[in-house]
Design an enzyme around this catalytic site. Structure first.
Site, short mmCIF file in Angstrom:
data_model
loop_
_atom_site.label_atom_id
_atom_site.label_comp_id
_atom_site.label_asym_id
_atom_site.label_seq_id
_atom_site.Cartn_x
_atom_site.Cartn_y
_atom_site.Cartn_z
N GLU A 167 55.68 62.24 50.54
CA GLU A 167 56.81 62.51 49.71
C GLU A 167 57.34 61.52 48.37
O GLU A 167 58.42 61.03 48.33
CB GLU A 167 57.90 62.49 50.79
CG GLU A 167 57.99 63.56 51.90
CD GLU A 167 58.95 63.57 52.83
OE1 GLU A 167 60.08 62.96 52.56
OE2 GLU A 167 58.77 64.55 53.77
N GLU A 273 52.35 69.91 58.21
CA GLU A 273 53.62 69.99 59.06
C GLU A 273 54.19 71.20 59.44
O GLU A 273 55.57 71.67 59.08
CB GLU A 273 54.70 69.02 58.46
CG GLU A 273 54.16 67.42 58.05
CD GLU A 273 55.07 66.64 57.67
OE1 GLU A 273 56.53 66.96 57.84
OE2 GLU A 273 54.81 65.47 57.22
#
Ligand code: XIL
Length: 381
Positions: A167, A273
């Protein structure tokens, strides 16, 4: 208290303990983890099917069976994050990670390490002084190097691949997210992290992992970062697209445009994910303290048939897309094993009952499971 009352109490307490998160009672429900074909069987030759787990999940024999049977990759959901592994300088804890590695090894499952550098679940000392000010670049670099080297070397040969940086792309800024690592080191902290990981293990796969980088607003920034990594000689082996998607979007055309942009730029991907949020988000944003009442918890007693079908249809279209490009995708990992163990029961709103995965709280396959199996088994076009 007489014996009868005591026994009644103990029996009641026992029932209570057999309840899994979300309130469903698993007692007496036959588990079907061995239903044929399993997800890995159906996906064979296309990609690995993974699940994120915490080590304690393995203490529940039914859950351990489900994982063993229905998944051939596991990702450490929390226990290999910097704060878990090195909460204090030099105090490494590999207990949970070793347990995951042992389970993976014993069952021929690929273990994915998540994650070496992230701005969340990270110890403050690594990049900041006690006043919260950025450490000098050299000190921060040395902390990051020592962390990455120690962790990657510890798991050498046991971890299939690492999410090196998680991220790093900004949601609203021009390029990289403003994080403690960036403030202390500079934009090249991502390059440095990949260099350190590669030094520590020349053979392990290395990934850049992020959310929404398949969407128009973040994609170019991610492609720029990948190009910079490439130019620095540390091109990631694949790009991890998290895939925390919603029942209502992004639409499949947008996802296809996003994935193919990476393929066109020469990168293969993993979906790392995957889950489908069934609950309203509204103004909830990421405020963890907002009460469930404010946005609602409409499926606390289970998903109505119509929503169950909508979830199956959503998974069907997603897997139709993923199988179409399976030559460029190595792994599709669900973020959780069953609906009783999904972070979406607690995020972005605490205390709700979500239904984002293929197995329900009683570990039973949902219609979405059948839809995914059907797509995986369909002949390639
Ligand atoms: C989540 C875990 O699932 C939760 O248990 C934990 O409380 C917070 O982190 N993106 C990521 C994951 O890369 O590490 C996050 O995992 C979910 C969002």
């Amino acid at each position: 208290m007489n014996t009868f009352a005591l026994v009644t109490l103990l029996v009641l307490a026992g029932c209570q303990m057999s309840r899994v998160a979300g309130g469903d009672d698993r007692a007496g429900v036959p588990i079907e983890p061995t239903r044929e074909p399993t997800l890995p069987e159906a996906a064979e030759g296309r990609f690995l099917i993974g699940t994120a787990i915490m080590a304690r999940a393995l203490d529940d024999p039914a859950v351990a069976d489900l994982i063993r049977t229905q998944y051939n990759a596991i990702t450490a959901e929390n226990e290999l994050k910097p704060k878990s592994v090195q909460p204090e300088p030099g105090a490494f804890d590999f207990t949970a990670g070793d347990k995951l590695a042992d389970f993976a090894e014993a069952n021929d499952i690929a273990l994915i390490g998540h994650t070496l550098v992230w701005h969340q679940q990270a110890p403050a000392w690594m990049f900041e002084d006690e006043a919260g000010e950025p450490l000098p670049r050299d000190e921060a670099l040395e902390n990051m190097r020592a962390h990455i080297h120690t962790v990657v070397k510890h798991f050498k040969g046991r971890v299939h691949g690492w999410d090196v940086v998680n991220e790093a792309i900004s949601d609203n800024g021009p390029y990289l997210r403003d994080t403690p690592a960036l403030r202390a080191i500079g934009d090249d902290y991502v390059i440095k992290a990949f260099e350190f990981a590669r030094e520590a293990d020349p053979d392990v796969e290395l990934y850049y992992n992020d959310f929404n980088i398949e969407l128009d607003y973040k994609r170019d920034k991610a492609l720029r970062l990948l190009a910079e990594l490439d130019a620095a000689g540390v091109r990631p082996d694949r790009v991890g697209i998290q895939g925390h998607w919603l029942i209502g979007g992004p639409d499949i055309e947008q996802l296809e445009r996003g994935l193919t942009a990476y393929f066109d730029a020469g990168y293969d991907i993993d979906i790392t994910e995957l889950d489908i949020d069934m609950l309203p988000r509204d103004a909830a944003g990421a405020d963890l303290d907002i009460s469930p009442g404010a946005v609602g918890n409409p499926y606390a007693d289970g998903l109505p048939d119509e929503r169950q079908q909508a979830l199956a249809d959503r998974y069907r279209e997603i897997f139709e897309l993923l199988t179409k490009y399976d030559e460029r995708i190595s792994r599709v990992t669900f973020w959780g094993t069953h609906d009783g163990a999904t972070w979406l029961n607690g995020w972005p709103v605490r205390g709700r009952t979500n239904h984002p995965l293929l197995f329900d709280r009683q570990l039973q396959p949902k219609p979405a499971f059948d839809a995914v199996i059907e797509v995986l088994q369909a002949k390639k076009q």
